[in-house]
Each structure stands twice: as C-alpha cells, then as structure tokens.
Design a protein around this motif. Sequence first.
Motif, short mmCIF file in Angstrom:
data_model
loop_
_atom_site.label_atom_id
_atom_site.label_comp_id
_atom_site.label_asym_id
_atom_site.label_seq_id
_atom_site.Cartn_x
_atom_site.Cartn_y
_atom_site.Cartn_z
N HIS A 1 0.85 -1.20 0.00
CA HIS A 1 0.00 0.00 0.00
C HIS A 1 0.88 1.24 0.00
O HIS A 1 2.10 1.15 0.18
N ASP B 1 -0.13 -4.19 6.90
CA ASP B 1 -0.65 -3.33 7.98
C ASP B 1 -2.13 -3.55 8.24
O ASP B 1 -2.77 -2.73 8.90
N HIS C 1 6.28 1.54 3.35
CA HIS C 1 6.08 0.38 2.46
C HIS C 1 6.50 0.67 1.02
O HIS C 1 6.55 -0.23 0.20
ZN ZN Z 1 0.27 1.49 6.55
#
Ligand code: ZN
Length: 312
Positions: free
Chosen positions: A71, A182, A76
Amino acid sequence: MATEIAPGIHRLATDYPHVCGLPLWLHVIDAGSELVLLDAGIASTPESSTAPELAALGLGLSDLTLVVNSHAHPDHMGGNAVLKKHSGARFAAPALEAGWLEDNERLVTELWGSDPDAMDLSEDERAELFGMLDERVRIDVLLRDGDRLPGERPLQVITTSGHSPGHIAVLDETSRTLFTFDDVQGRGRPYLDSDLWLAPLYTDVTRYSAGLARLLELDFDVLVPSHGDAIDGTAGRKLIEESLEWVSTVDTLTARLLRSRGSLTVRDLADAIGTELGTYGGINLQTVRMARAHLEHLARTGTAETRWHRRG
Ligand SMILES: [Zn+2]
C-alpha cells in the motif's frame, strides 16, 4: 539478520525501528524466475538494511526482479527510487493506490491533510515525511483482487482495503503463509522507545471490517504482519477477531459521545479515541482518520447526520 520463515521466504530486518520506533520487516521470496521483495521500507532502508540483509543470503539488490508495495504508506514504498537505481526490478502495487504511489504531494495532501480542522502537519513533520518518501517511481504492474504475482510460485493477491483504500494481502499458497502487512492491527501496537501505542489506522469502517472478515476465510498456517512477529494460524485468527472487536469498541464510543454531547467533531472524537481507549497520544493521523471513518459510518447507517456550520 535475515531469517528463513518458510522454504524460499526470508524475513529482512530494516532501519525503521531506529527511525520511527516501530519494528518493520520486509520479505524476499524465491518465486522461480522472479526474486520478489515484499515492500520497500522508507527511502533509507534499501541501502542501509536490505542490501546487507540480502548479502548475507548471497544476493544483492540487483538480483531483485519484482518489488511489491502492499500500500502507499511511506514505510512500504519510500525505498522504491533507491531500489530502482540498484536493480532492473519492476514495481507492482494496488491499482487503486497508483495515484498516491506516483505522487507524493497528492498522498500527503489527501492522507495527512484530509481533516485540516482536526490536524495540521508542521513544516518539520512535512519535511520528515518527504525525507522518508524520496522520488516516486512509476508502477509497472497494477494489482487487483484475485491476481497472481508474476513467477512460478503461487502468490495470490487479496484486496483487503480498509487500512488504506487499496491495501492488499499476499498469500503464498505453497507454505500457507499470509502476509497481511498493515491490515491486521488489533488494538494497535506499542512503540519500542516510549510508553505510547500506535493506534490502528483505517479510512473506511465497512471496508476495514469486510477485509478482515475475508482474511478469516483464507487457508493459512502463518500470519505475517509488517510491524510485528509472524504468528501461527490460531493466534493470527485471534488477532483478526481482536481487530474486529476494536472497530466495535470505537463504534460504541462514537455513538455514546454523540448521544451525550449532541454533536461531535472529528477532532473531539479523535482526542477521545486517542486518550480514553488507550495511551495513543490523543490527536494524530491514526485517531483522526479513525474518527472520520466512524462518523461517516454512523452517517451512512442513519445514526448521525453531517452538518455544515458557520465558522467563528
Ligand atoms: Zn500502513
């Protein structure tokens, strides 16, 4: 140190605990003709951490052929530009978040700046964010629910949404390892260097809950989050249940405060979530986005109404 968590899958340490006070793990998967890196870390991660971690496995950044961003949050995908510089890897990411992944200004405005009445970024915070984000990279492979990642190994893409609009999970069908990144947040997690906890973050109550419910239905023996240790299937399902319970807890708090006060701003609710439900530090990105998500949820279900009001 790089650790094998399943045949052909290694967990790689990152510099994130030193920068942001939270664990963050990346994973490299041998998928036959593809060497896949799941997530990129922040801008400093590839050179400071991923390169030495891969070297311990006899590999280098230049061996990577596919980088997957779960994402569009800085921890990330901030490392994309450096990874591109050192490898010929293609970049794969949720189709729904390509706009955020290719445009820092848009990401920061829409995610951190969504509720200017509730929260504002200081110049220092903005500079820190842009430092973690680096230059953007074009996404080569747009991922959608049900896709398989390139390579011979069956790696299934599942759109969970919720934590962010297009968040994906990846299921390695060979080892029944489920990478949830996450999306499975329980009640949040403690910072390594303080008494505070990082609150869960989601932008849509229905989508978050539906994504969690979908994960419960998958066949997996190991659940691997980005910011914590891998856990077995039983503990993983329990954590998903706890994540769903958290949503109910915030929903109950929102309804109670709305009943007792009559009206509620995003800022009021964020402060209540961030102090009454735990030591989350009051108002921050996580509590503001949750507050907005829960107020919108109540409005959609007819329990609250949205109103315009005159300022001053
Ligand atoms: Zn996140």
